[in-house]
Design a protein around this motif. Structure first.
Motif, PDB file in Angstrom:
ATOM      1  N   ARG A 151       0.871  -1.120  -0.172  1.00 27.08           N
ATOM      2  CA  ARG A 151       0.012  -0.009  -0.026  1.00 27.08           C
ATOM      3  C   ARG A 151       0.915   1.391  -0.059  1.00 27.08           C
ATOM      4  O   ARG A 151       0.722   2.040  -0.562  1.00 27.08           O
ATOM      5  CB  ARG A 151      -0.930   0.139   1.178  1.00 27.08           C
ATOM      6  N   GLU A 152       2.039   1.202   0.874  1.00 27.50           N
ATOM      7  CA  GLU A 152       2.816   2.436   0.852  1.00 27.50           C
ATOM      8  C   GLU A 152       3.881   2.510  -0.439  1.00 27.50           C
ATOM      9  O   GLU A 152       4.057   3.710  -0.972  1.00 27.50           O
ATOM     10  CB  GLU A 152       3.760   2.352   2.135  1.00 27.50           C
ATOM     11  N   LEU A 153       4.298   1.310  -0.869  1.00 30.78           N
ATOM     12  CA  LEU A 153       5.219   1.390  -1.831  1.00 30.78           C
ATOM     13  C   LEU A 153       4.666   1.300  -3.322  1.00 30.78           C
ATOM     14  O   LEU A 153       5.523   1.952  -4.097  1.00 30.78           O
ATOM     15  CB  LEU A 153       6.086   0.043  -1.896  1.00 30.78           C
ATOM     16  N   ALA A 154       3.521   0.957  -3.575  1.00 31.47           N
ATOM     17  CA  ALA A 154       2.815   1.076  -4.828  1.00 31.47           C
ATOM     18  C   ALA A 154       3.288   2.225  -5.551  1.00 31.47           C
ATOM     19  O   ALA A 154       3.046   2.525  -6.776  1.00 31.47           O
ATOM     20  CB  ALA A 154       1.497   0.545  -4.970  1.00 31.47           C
ATOM     21  N   PRO A 155       2.695   3.618  -4.862  1.00 27.24           N
ATOM     22  CA  PRO A 155       2.938   4.835  -5.580  1.00 27.24           C
ATOM     23  C   PRO A 155       4.424   5.014  -6.189  1.00 27.24           C
ATOM     24  O   PRO A 155       4.471   5.806  -6.838  1.00 27.24           O
ATOM     25  CB  PRO A 155       2.592   5.933  -4.638  1.00 27.24           C
ATOM     26  N   LEU A 156       5.287   4.344  -5.386  1.00 31.62           N
ATOM     27  CA  LEU A 156       6.723   4.679  -5.914  1.00 31.62           C
ATOM     28  C   LEU A 156       6.930   3.902  -7.299  1.00 31.62           C
ATOM     29  O   LEU A 156       8.218   4.222  -7.953  1.00 31.62           O
ATOM     30  CB  LEU A 156       7.706   4.057  -4.808  1.00 31.62           C
ATOM     31  N   VAL A 157       6.458   2.741  -7.573  1.00 35.13           N
ATOM     32  CA  VAL A 157       6.800   1.885  -8.626  1.00 35.13           C
ATOM     33  C   VAL A 157       5.993   1.801  -9.526  1.00 35.13           C
ATOM     34  O   VAL A 157       4.630   2.275  -9.486  1.00 35.13           O
ATOM     35  CB  VAL A 157       7.029   0.450  -7.900  1.00 35.13           C
ATOM     36  N   ASP A 158       6.243   1.022 -10.654  1.00 27.76           N
ATOM     37  CA  ASP A 158       5.074   1.033 -11.807  1.00 27.76           C
ATOM     38  C   ASP A 158       4.591  -0.599 -11.921  1.00 27.76           C
ATOM     39  O   ASP A 158       3.823  -0.585 -12.801  1.00 27.76           O
ATOM     40  CB  ASP A 158       6.218   1.075 -13.076  1.00 27.76           C
ATOM     41  N   PHE A 159       4.970  -1.253 -11.322  1.00 26.82           N
ATOM     42  CA  PHE A 159       4.540  -2.574 -11.223  1.00 26.82           C
ATOM     43  C   PHE A 159       4.864  -3.424  -9.809  1.00 26.82           C
ATOM     44  O   PHE A 159       5.822  -3.082  -9.137  1.00 26.82           O
ATOM     45  CB  PHE A 159       4.810  -3.663 -12.257  1.00 26.82           C
ATOM     46  N   LEU A 160       4.145  -4.496  -9.432  1.00 30.22           N
ATOM     47  CA  LEU A 160       4.229  -5.050  -8.226  1.00 30.22           C
ATOM     48  C   LEU A 160       4.692  -6.850  -8.535  1.00 30.22           C
ATOM     49  O   LEU A 160       4.157  -7.172  -9.607  1.00 30.22           O
ATOM     50  CB  LEU A 160       3.144  -5.057  -7.326  1.00 30.22           C
ATOM     51  N   GLY A 161       5.763  -7.182  -8.175  1.00 31.99           N
ATOM     52  CA  GLY A 161       6.264  -8.484  -8.480  1.00 31.99           C
ATOM     53  C   GLY A 161       6.114  -9.637  -7.218  1.00 31.99           C
ATOM     54  O   GLY A 161       7.389  -9.689  -6.682  1.00 31.99           O
ATOM     55  N   PRO A 162       5.146 -10.296  -7.358  1.00 38.85           N
ATOM     56  CA  PRO A 162       5.305 -11.344  -6.269  1.00 38.85           C
ATOM     57  C   PRO A 162       6.506 -12.469  -6.735  1.00 38.85           C
ATOM     58  O   PRO A 162       6.669 -12.385  -7.676  1.00 38.85           O
ATOM     59  CB  PRO A 162       4.074 -12.158  -6.579  1.00 38.85           C
ATOM     60  N   HIS A 163       7.094 -13.239  -5.655  1.00 40.25           N
ATOM     61  CA  HIS A 163       7.969 -14.241  -5.833  1.00 40.25           C
ATOM     62  C   HIS A 163       7.076 -15.412  -5.075  1.00 40.25           C
ATOM     63  O   HIS A 163       6.614 -15.288  -3.841  1.00 40.25           O
ATOM     64  CB  HIS A 163       9.175 -14.189  -5.007  1.00 40.25           C
ATOM     65  N   SER A 164       6.720 -16.398  -5.879  1.00 43.50           N
ATOM     66  CA  SER A 164       5.890 -17.459  -5.202  1.00 43.50           C
ATOM     67  C   SER A 164       6.686 -18.910  -5.463  1.00 43.50           C
ATOM     68  O   SER A 164       6.693 -19.299  -6.565  1.00 43.50           O
ATOM     69  CB  SER A 164       4.554 -17.527  -5.766  1.00 43.50           C
ATOM     70  N   TYR A 165       6.850 -19.607  -4.188  1.00 41.41           N
ATOM     71  CA  TYR A 165       7.207 -21.011  -4.234  1.00 41.41           C
ATOM     72  C   TYR A 165       6.368 -21.504  -3.253  1.00 41.41           C
ATOM     73  O   TYR A 165       7.011 -22.179  -1.884  1.00 41.41           O
ATOM     74  CB  TYR A 165       8.775 -20.923  -3.849  1.00 41.41           C
ATOM     75  N   PRO A 166       5.223 -21.817  -3.233  1.00 36.98           N
ATOM     76  CA  PRO A 166       4.302 -22.513  -2.182  1.00 36.98           C
ATOM     77  C   PRO A 166       4.669 -24.090  -1.959  1.00 36.98           C
ATOM     78  O   PRO A 166       5.092 -24.729  -2.836  1.00 36.98           O
ATOM     79  CB  PRO A 166       3.074 -22.314  -2.780  1.00 36.98           C
ATOM     80  N   MET A 167       4.411 -24.501  -0.923  1.00 37.20           N
ATOM     81  CA  MET A 167       4.492 -25.852  -0.366  1.00 37.20           C
ATOM     82  C   MET A 167       3.223 -26.074   0.372  1.00 37.20           C
ATOM     83  O   MET A 167       3.117 -25.677   1.434  1.00 37.20           O
ATOM     84  CB  MET A 167       5.710 -26.073   0.312  1.00 37.20           C
ATOM     85  N   GLU A 168       2.324 -26.760  -0.264  1.00 33.91           N
ATOM     86  CA  GLU A 168       0.825 -26.860   0.194  1.00 33.91           C
ATOM     87  C   GLU A 168       0.664 -28.350   0.684  1.00 33.91           C
ATOM     88  O   GLU A 168       1.568 -29.295   0.145  1.00 33.91           O
ATOM     89  CB  GLU A 168       0.030 -26.499  -0.643  1.00 33.91           C
TER      90      GLU A 168
END
Length: 652
Positions: free
Chosen positions: A200-217
């Protein structure tokens, strides 16, 4: 002054370290090997890499770039351009694959708070941008690689200030391309754990958001859909979502299964709104087994889409097939999927409100994921809405799964939405801890037309390993007499139901003891549905549970609410959805299990009469794409979607 750059839809590539050198590739650069590696990627339809400016090698002493290293990076960029590829340089690379590397001159200084060290980081960002930003191969910039693992957590205002300074330095150096942080999108809005990296705070500073996802379910469907859910949670902050890291080590999965994971992740995250994909990683690193980090994290050697000799693994073939789909969609442009079904994220999840616990947020994250799986299994056009943002209007159905915690303004807003015509569904949950055990959901009488019969400090336990609801009134397309059976699991306090008496509500279903299990209450021009059991939480705590009956209940709720499902497959093991591009729709079907499935898609039409499409045989972990689905034939003979994914498609 702010700067905003648009990312092109469809970045598709890998995170790149050469197999000759790994993180130390710039110190012992083998140009011929690098060219061969990039050419292999280009032949397989990839157009983007994420590259890494390894800090100890790029900056051997404060304020000085190693010119030999800089020249090698320039050659790396030139090869990209020759091959028609682009790269996204990552500026601050001190963490990599289970190891933190400091430049030798850091001296233990704090990465966020030490003014001198922050100035060094900003200097590096500006210097790299001034050298390379005008190169045609540079298509974006990332500030860091998983900085939360290198710099650690900190207060959100400190991290936001640090990020602002480094991003401003990139811009000052001439970077006009899209910029993001490379932090993994692991902040409180996506994980429930506060590391200071607030989207929420960082989104105004950047042009895209980049999840890193390595789930273990512990469940196939949760495993298949966890990266898509991460993309959904990262959405909603006004910026595109790029799945910046995902992948599988061949030490943890056979390569055919790893390829299946790629297939599932690529297609389900496309349905979840992702607009770019960067797999981890380029190559296997067996020849570096004696060097850190591979010496002590040997499984990190085998995330590659090519092996130690540069030969393609099945994972690279999946990227090649997916590239055909993405390129076709990009011709017209496509938009992230937006839904008529809203999955509600309570404010308590993303905001550490006073005297609440991490356990509350862990429960919310777990239960939301299971509800997302159920909604996708029912082929609902689901999207995230956040209580902290006031709960956006426009959806026909709002889902509040196993909800213990809501704010008073949030409850007022739900009342407004229902009164205005929406359907609001909430299932009871006392919480998994003894701390203030019970629902923080007041006004049950007004909202749901019931009078609760709870006893202070005590629970009403659910006996047995399952509970069955029997409908005593129709709900959507569920007729009276229909039975739904749910798993019972979880901590003792969580395995409890809500005793209620109707106070204006209609009983829709009862449990095995003839107690109300589902109740419907008319409110204005809409309705509320109360489930007296925490069915999503119990499913979330049950291994290998999906598909389970919640998806059938959600389908009935959608029918009752008037939700239009663009494409439906009756088998809940298959996730189905559509992508809109130009004036056309493309349908995507994903088998979330290791069993073959015959999918029989049914398409909604503007005329209102659904139309059956040709059946598709989906192999284990298979995916099928039906392009321009409104023009697709309705054949009676099933077509086969190959184990290879999108190359052999039912309607193509």
């Amino acid at each position: 002054m702010t700067h905003e750059a648009r990312i092109p839809a469809g970045w598709l590539g890998v995170n790149f370290w050469s197999r000759a050198g790994g993180p130390r590739m710039w110190a012992r650069y083998e140009a011929a090997v690098v060219r061969e590696e990039l050419a292999t990627l280009a032949r397989h339809g990839l157009d983007t890499t994420r590259s890494f400016c390894f800090w100890p090698d790029f900056v051997p002493e404060p304020g000085r770039i190693d010119e030999a290293v800089a020249g090698r990076f320039a050659d790396f960029l030139d090869v990209h351009h020759e091959l028609g590829m682009g790269t996204i340089p990552t500026v601050l690379v001190g963490h990599m694959s289970g190891e933190n590397w400091d430049p030798p001159w850091r001296g233990g200084r704090d990465l966020y708070r030490d003014v001198w060290l922050v100035a060094q980081q900003a200097w590096l960002a500006e210097e790299l941008a001034s050298r390379y930003a005008r190169h045609p191969a540079v298509v974006g910039w990332l500030v860091s690689n998983e900085m939360p693992l290198y710099g650690g957590p900190a207060a959100s205002d400190e991290i936001t200030a640090w990020a602002r300074l480094v991003v401003q330095a990139l811009r000052a150096g001439g970077a006009t391309q899209p910029v993001s942080l490379g932090d993994g999108a692991w902040g409180i809005e996506t994980t429930g754990g506060d590391n200071g990296y607030s989207l929420r705070e960082l989104a105004p500073l950047v042009d895209f958001l980049g999840p890193h996802s390595y789930p273990m379910e512990d469940d196939e469907a949760r495993q298949a859909l966890a990266p898509a859910f991460a993309c959904e949670l990262a959405g909603g902050f006004g910026k595109p979502v790029v799945l910046e890291e995902f992948g599988v080590t061949s030490d943890f999965a056979a390569d055919d299964h790893a390829a299946g994971t790629y297939r599932q992740v690529l297609h389900t995250t496309l349905l979840a709104g992702a607009t770019g994909w960067l797999a981890w990683s380029n190559a296997d690193y067996d020849d570096l087994s004696g060097e850190d980090p591979y010496r002590h994290h040997p499984f990190e050697m085998h995330f590659g889409v090519t092996d130690r000799h540069g030969r393609p693994k099945p994972q690279l073939d999946e990227l090649r097939r997916f590239s055909h789909l993405v390129r076709g969609l990009a011709e017209d442009g496509w938009e992230p999927v937006r839904g008529d079904v809203a999955l509600v994220v309570p404010e308590h999840f993303e905001h550490a409100l006073p005297f609440t616990t991490d356990a509350y947020r862990a429960d919310i994250r777990r239960d939301l994921l299971q509800a997302y799986v159920a909604a996708r299994s029912a082929d609902l056009p689901v999207a995230i809405t956040r209580e902290r943002d006031g709960l956006a209007s426009g959806a026909s159905l709002y889902l509040l799964p196993a909800t213990k915690l809501l704010t008073a303004p949030g409850l007022d807003r739900l009342r407004e939405l229902a009164t205005a015509g929406a359907t609001v569904y909430l299932s009871y949950f006392a919480g998994s801890t003894a701390n203030q055990r019970g629902p923080w959901v007041t006004w049950l009488d007004e909202l749901f037309g019931v009078e609760h019969r709870l006893r202070y400090g005590l629970i009403d336990p659910i006996d047995g390993d399952s509970v069955t609801f029997e409908l005593v009134a129709p709900l959507g397309d569920l007729e009276a007499g229909k039975r739904l059976t749910f798993a019972v699991a979880g901590e003792p306090g969580a395995r409890s139901y809500l005793p209620v008496e109707p106070a204006g509500a209609e009983v829709v279903a009862v449990d095995g003891e003839n107690r109300p299990a589902l109740l419907r209450h008319r409110l204005g021009s809409g309705q509320t549905i109360l489930c007296t059991y925490p069915i999503e939480h119990m499913a979330a705590r049950t291994p290998r549970v999906n598909p389970e009956a919640t998806s059938r209940l959600y389908a009935a709720l959608a029918e009752s609410a008037g939700v239009v499902r663009p494409v439906v497959v009756s088998d809940p093991r298959v996730v189905a959805g559509t992508i809109h591009h130009g004036a056309a729709r493309t349908a995507i079907l994903v088998n979330c299990t290791s069993e073959p499935v015959v999918a029989e898609p049914v398409l909604s039409t503007e005329a209102g009469a659904p139309r059956a499409l040709a059946p598709v045989v989906l192999p284990p972990l298979g995916a099928a794409v039906i392009p321009r689905v409104d023009d697709a034939p309705s054949d009676l003979q099933p077509a086969t979607a190959s184990h290879e994914g999108s190359d052999a498609l039912g309607a193509r």
